[in-house]
Scaffold this motif. Structure first.
Motif, PDB file in Angstrom:
ATOM      1  N   UNK A 114       0.844  -1.190   0.000  1.00  0.00           N
ATOM      2  CA  UNK A 114       0.000   0.000   0.000  1.00  0.00           C
ATOM      3  C   UNK A 114       0.880   1.241   0.000  1.00  0.00           C
ATOM      4  N   UNK A 115       0.375   2.315  -0.628  1.00  0.00           N
ATOM      5  CA  UNK A 115       1.086   3.598  -0.644  1.00  0.00           C
ATOM      6  C   UNK A 115       0.276   4.712   0.006  1.00  0.00           C
ATOM      7  N   UNK A 116      -0.986   4.463   0.312  1.00  0.00           N
ATOM      8  CA  UNK A 116      -1.822   5.463   0.954  1.00  0.00           C
ATOM      9  C   UNK A 116      -1.510   5.497   2.448  1.00  0.00           C
ATOM     10  N   UNK A 117      -1.095   6.643   2.943  1.00  0.00           N
ATOM     11  CA  UNK A 117      -0.679   6.744   4.338  1.00  0.00           C
ATOM     12  C   UNK A 117      -1.832   6.481   5.294  1.00  0.00           C
ATOM     13  N   UNK A 118      -3.051   6.908   4.953  1.00  0.00           N
ATOM     14  CA  UNK A 118      -4.182   6.664   5.840  1.00  0.00           C
ATOM     15  C   UNK A 118      -4.483   5.177   5.963  1.00  0.00           C
ATOM     16  N   UNK A 119      -4.370   4.447   4.849  1.00  0.00           N
ATOM     17  CA  UNK A 119      -4.573   2.999   4.894  1.00  0.00           C
ATOM     18  C   UNK A 119      -3.456   2.324   5.697  1.00  0.00           C
ATOM     19  N   UNK A 120      -2.246   2.823   5.565  1.00  0.00           N
ATOM     20  CA  UNK A 120      -1.124   2.261   6.333  1.00  0.00           C
ATOM     21  C   UNK A 120      -1.344   2.499   7.821  1.00  0.00           C
ATOM     22  N   UNK A 121      -1.825   3.687   8.180  1.00  0.00           N
ATOM     23  CA  UNK A 121      -2.082   3.992   9.591  1.00  0.00           C
ATOM     24  C   UNK A 121      -3.165   3.089  10.164  1.00  0.00           C
ATOM     25  N   UNK A 122      -4.216   2.850   9.388  1.00  0.00           N
ATOM     26  CA  UNK A 122      -5.275   1.953   9.859  1.00  0.00           C
ATOM     27  C   UNK A 122      -4.768   0.526  10.037  1.00  0.00           C
ATOM     28  N   UNK A 123      -3.908   0.085   9.107  1.00  0.00           N
ATOM     29  CA  UNK A 123      -3.359  -1.271   9.218  1.00  0.00           C
ATOM     30  C   UNK A 123      -2.456  -1.393  10.440  1.00  0.00           C
ATOM     31  N   UNK A 124      -1.693  -0.359  10.727  1.00  0.00           N
ATOM     32  CA  UNK A 124      -0.864  -0.376  11.936  1.00  0.00           C
ATOM     33  C   UNK A 124      -1.737  -0.442  13.183  1.00  0.00           C
ATOM     34  N   UNK A 125      -2.853   0.276  13.163  1.00  0.00           N
ATOM     35  CA  UNK A 125      -3.782   0.264  14.305  1.00  0.00           C
ATOM     36  C   UNK A 125      -4.398  -1.113  14.485  1.00  0.00           C
ATOM     37  N   UNK A 126      -4.720  -1.790  13.387  1.00  0.00           N
ATOM     38  CA  UNK A 126      -5.339  -3.106  13.470  1.00  0.00           C
ATOM     39  C   UNK A 126      -4.335  -4.199  13.820  1.00  0.00           C
ATOM     40  N   UNK A 127      -3.129  -4.117  13.237  1.00  0.00           N
ATOM     41  CA  UNK A 127      -2.143  -5.188  13.412  1.00  0.00           C
ATOM     42  C   UNK A 127      -1.419  -5.091  14.737  1.00  0.00           C
ATOM     43  N   UNK A 128      -1.203  -3.867  15.237  1.00  0.00           N
ATOM     44  CA  UNK A 128      -0.475  -3.634  16.477  1.00  0.00           C
ATOM     45  C   UNK A 128       0.926  -4.252  16.436  1.00  0.00           C
ATOM     46  N   UNK A 129       1.746  -3.868  15.459  1.00  0.00           N
ATOM     47  CA  UNK A 129       3.106  -4.431  15.396  1.00  0.00           C
ATOM     48  C   UNK A 129       4.055  -3.686  16.332  1.00  0.00           C
ATOM     49  N   UNK A 130       5.200  -4.294  16.607  1.00  0.00           N
ATOM     50  CA  UNK A 130       6.262  -3.635  17.365  1.00  0.00           C
ATOM     51  C   UNK A 130       7.278  -2.966  16.444  1.00  0.00           C
ATOM     52  N   UNK A 131       7.321  -3.428  15.190  1.00  0.00           N
ATOM     53  CA  UNK A 131       8.257  -2.866  14.219  1.00  0.00           C
ATOM     54  C   UNK A 131       7.535  -2.728  12.884  1.00  0.00           C
ATOM     55  N   UNK A 132       7.795  -1.598  12.214  1.00  0.00           N
ATOM     56  CA  UNK A 132       7.186  -1.315  10.913  1.00  0.00           C
ATOM     57  C   UNK A 132       8.290  -0.918   9.951  1.00  0.00           C
ATOM     58  N   UNK A 133       8.210  -1.433   8.726  1.00  0.00           N
ATOM     59  CA  UNK A 133       9.180  -1.102   7.679  1.00  0.00           C
ATOM     60  C   UNK A 133       8.409  -0.516   6.509  1.00  0.00           C
ATOM     61  N   UNK A 134       8.792   0.697   6.102  1.00  0.00           N
ATOM     62  CA  UNK A 134       8.166   1.387   4.969  1.00  0.00           C
ATOM     63  C   UNK A 134       9.159   1.381   3.808  1.00  0.00           C
ATOM     64  N   UNK A 135       8.823   0.700   2.741  1.00  0.00           N
ATOM     65  CA  UNK A 135       9.718   0.562   1.579  1.00  0.00           C
ATOM     66  C   UNK A 135       8.979   1.028   0.321  1.00  0.00           C
ATOM     67  N   UNK A 136       9.137   2.276  -0.074  1.00  0.00           N
ATOM     68  CA  UNK A 136      10.017   3.289   0.470  1.00  0.00           C
ATOM     69  C   UNK A 136       9.185   4.542   0.794  1.00  0.00           C
ATOM     70  N   UNK A 137       9.798   5.519   1.469  1.00  0.00           N
ATOM     71  CA  UNK A 137       9.077   6.715   1.879  1.00  0.00           C
ATOM     72  C   UNK A 137       8.718   7.577   0.682  1.00  0.00           C
TER      73      UNK A 137
END
Length: 458
Positions: free
Chosen positions: A152-175
């Motif tokens: 995904x490249x949409x930042x809002x979708x990425x934020x929602x996925x982080x909220x749902x997944x609750x990871x300890x580490x996130x890698x964005x390839x690329x900014x």
């Protein structure tokens, strides 16, 4: 109704202006102003948006309580060294490098190591599909139920996925591929990179998640986008190396939680990146012993001593202006050292082409390499072979004196460990410490003393 407004932003420094300029007033670069369209929300007259302001009081520094940062180490010792001991939760880490150098491979391997320790990792790919990332993971042998892949490249979708997944580490390839839907400019622009990085920084700090950002680099080797990107993150790492060499160097340029002089060395093999625990042995395994123009320098990279071969080729020039070329060294430093040889030592190098190279693709920029560079130049100019068991470390001044260097004990111990019989160091560094067994430590005060002892024929 929203009102559209146009502005011009510098790609290098982020300077904004209402009209286009050929040269940026902020950084002085030419042809870096790019037009962007911003949407200004128009509300009713006299309406203001109030934000909640949390008041903070000034606190005396002696009353502030501190504690050591908690770190999450990986099984890659070299990777931990560059980060200062491990990954700090809540940190924002930027990794830049040339295309195809191995940034995604390194982070995918780190993701596997973290997920194998029951740390949930979210790998967000904006350049590859899920299938492509899966194929690369299979080649690297990455299999873990705690590693999540998201394209995904949409930042809002990425934020929602982080909220749902609750990871300890996130890698964005690329900014540079991530975009904020409320910013009208294209992905990779100054506004997009600034806004997306700011939002990811907020997520990292508020949720205590360590986020890795992969950054593209320009043809000059700098991370693409505004310079504010490097100021916003906590750590900046550069992944560099030659395409025709198997080894890669991960260098720390900024680190709020550790040293900024550390490097990590990896070797690209069939199964991915393999860390090199003894880089000195790797850099010296292919050197030609007894060849004129070859010397060994005991250099320091952060807290690690590294023995590297410096090669010099000095030949008569057929032009009025001789060539001076340096690979892995500062060319101005090489010209300065050659001037010292001409003025103080009497070597006539005005009509000689000089080519200096650090073997193995390493870049050296510390003062302690001066003595080894001078010895290699004289060795090639006089066609004399230096002793293959000699090593050098020392800074050279403009008057020809050999000056003190730092961490001399570690340099000498590394040379002794690899079997060198003699090491030339500044006389001012002798005293106050014990020499290791099996190596002769020779103190020199001037360059001519070092040359006479290194070459009996002079």
């Amino acid at each position: 109704m929203a009102k559209k407004k146009s502005k011009f932003v510098c790609n290098e420094c982020g300077y904004e202006t209402a009209k286009w300029m050929g040269r940026c007033p902020g950084c002085g670069q030419w042809n870096t102003m790019v037009e962007e369209v911003e949407v200004v929300a128009k509300g009713p007259r006299g309406a203001f948006k109030h934000s909640e302001i949390v008041s903070a009081k000034a606190t005396p520094i002696i009353s502030v309580e501190t504690q050591e940062e908690q770190r999450v180490p990986t099984e890659l010792t070299e990777f931990n060294r560059v980060l200062g001991g491990g990954i700090v939760p809540g940190s924002l880490i930027l990794i830049g490098g040339d295309p195809g150098i191995g940034k995604s491979t390194l982070l995918l391997q780190v993701s596997a190591l973290l997920s194998n320790k029951n740390h949930r990792v979210l790998y967000v790919s904006g350049e590859e599909s899920i299938r492509q990332t899966k194929l690369r993971a299979e080649r690297l042998g990455v299999q873990s139920p705690e590693l999540y892949i998201y394209a995904e490249t949409n930042l809002e979708m990425i934020s929602e996925t982080i909220e749902q997944t609750q990871p300890k580490f996130v890698i964005i390839d690329s900014i540079q591929t991530v975009h904020h839907p409320e910013v009208t400019s294209a992905p990779g622009s100054v506004s997009q990179v600034r806004e997306c990085t700011g939002e990811l920084m907020r997520i990292a700090k508020t949720k205590n998640i360590a986020i890795f950002l992969v950054g593209h680099v320009t043809k000059e080797g700098q991370i693409a986008g505004p310079r504010i990107l490097e100021h916003m993150v906590d750590t900046v790492l550069y992944f560099e190396g030659e395409r025709h060499h198997n080894h890669r160097i991960l260098r720390s340029q900024k680190n709020r939680f550790g040293s900024t002089n550390e490097i990590a060395i990896f070797e690209m093999v069939h199964g991915g990146l393999k860390e090199v625990l003894n880089p000195s042995e790797m850099f010296l395994e292919e050197r030609s012993q007894g060849a004129p123009g070859s010397t060994i320098v005991a250099s320091m990279e952060g807290t690690r001593p590294i023995l590297v071969e410096i090669q010099a080729l000095v030949s008569p020039s057929s032009f009025n202006y001789p060539k001076r070329m340096a690979t892995g060294l500062d060319q101005n430093r090489v010209s300065l050292l050659m001037a010292v040889l001409e003025k103080r030592m009497g070597f006539m190098l005005q009509a000689q082409d000089a080519f200096i190279k650090v073997a193995g693709g390493v870049k050296l920029d510390e003062p302690a390499i001066d003595l080894a560079v001078l010895v290699s130049i004289v060795s090639s100019f006089k066609d004399l072979s230096a002793n293959p068991t000699d090593c050098f470390a020392g800074e050279v001044g403009l008057t020809g004196e050999v000056r003190r260097v730092t961490r001399i004990e570690q340099r000498v111990n590394e040379a002794a460990k690899l079997g060198f019989k003699r090491i030339f160091i500044p006389t001012s560094n002798i005293g106050g410490w014990d020499f290791p067994a099996g190596i002769e430590v020779i103190g020199v005060e001037r360059v001519d003393q070092a040359l006479k002892q290194a070459f009996r024929e002079l």
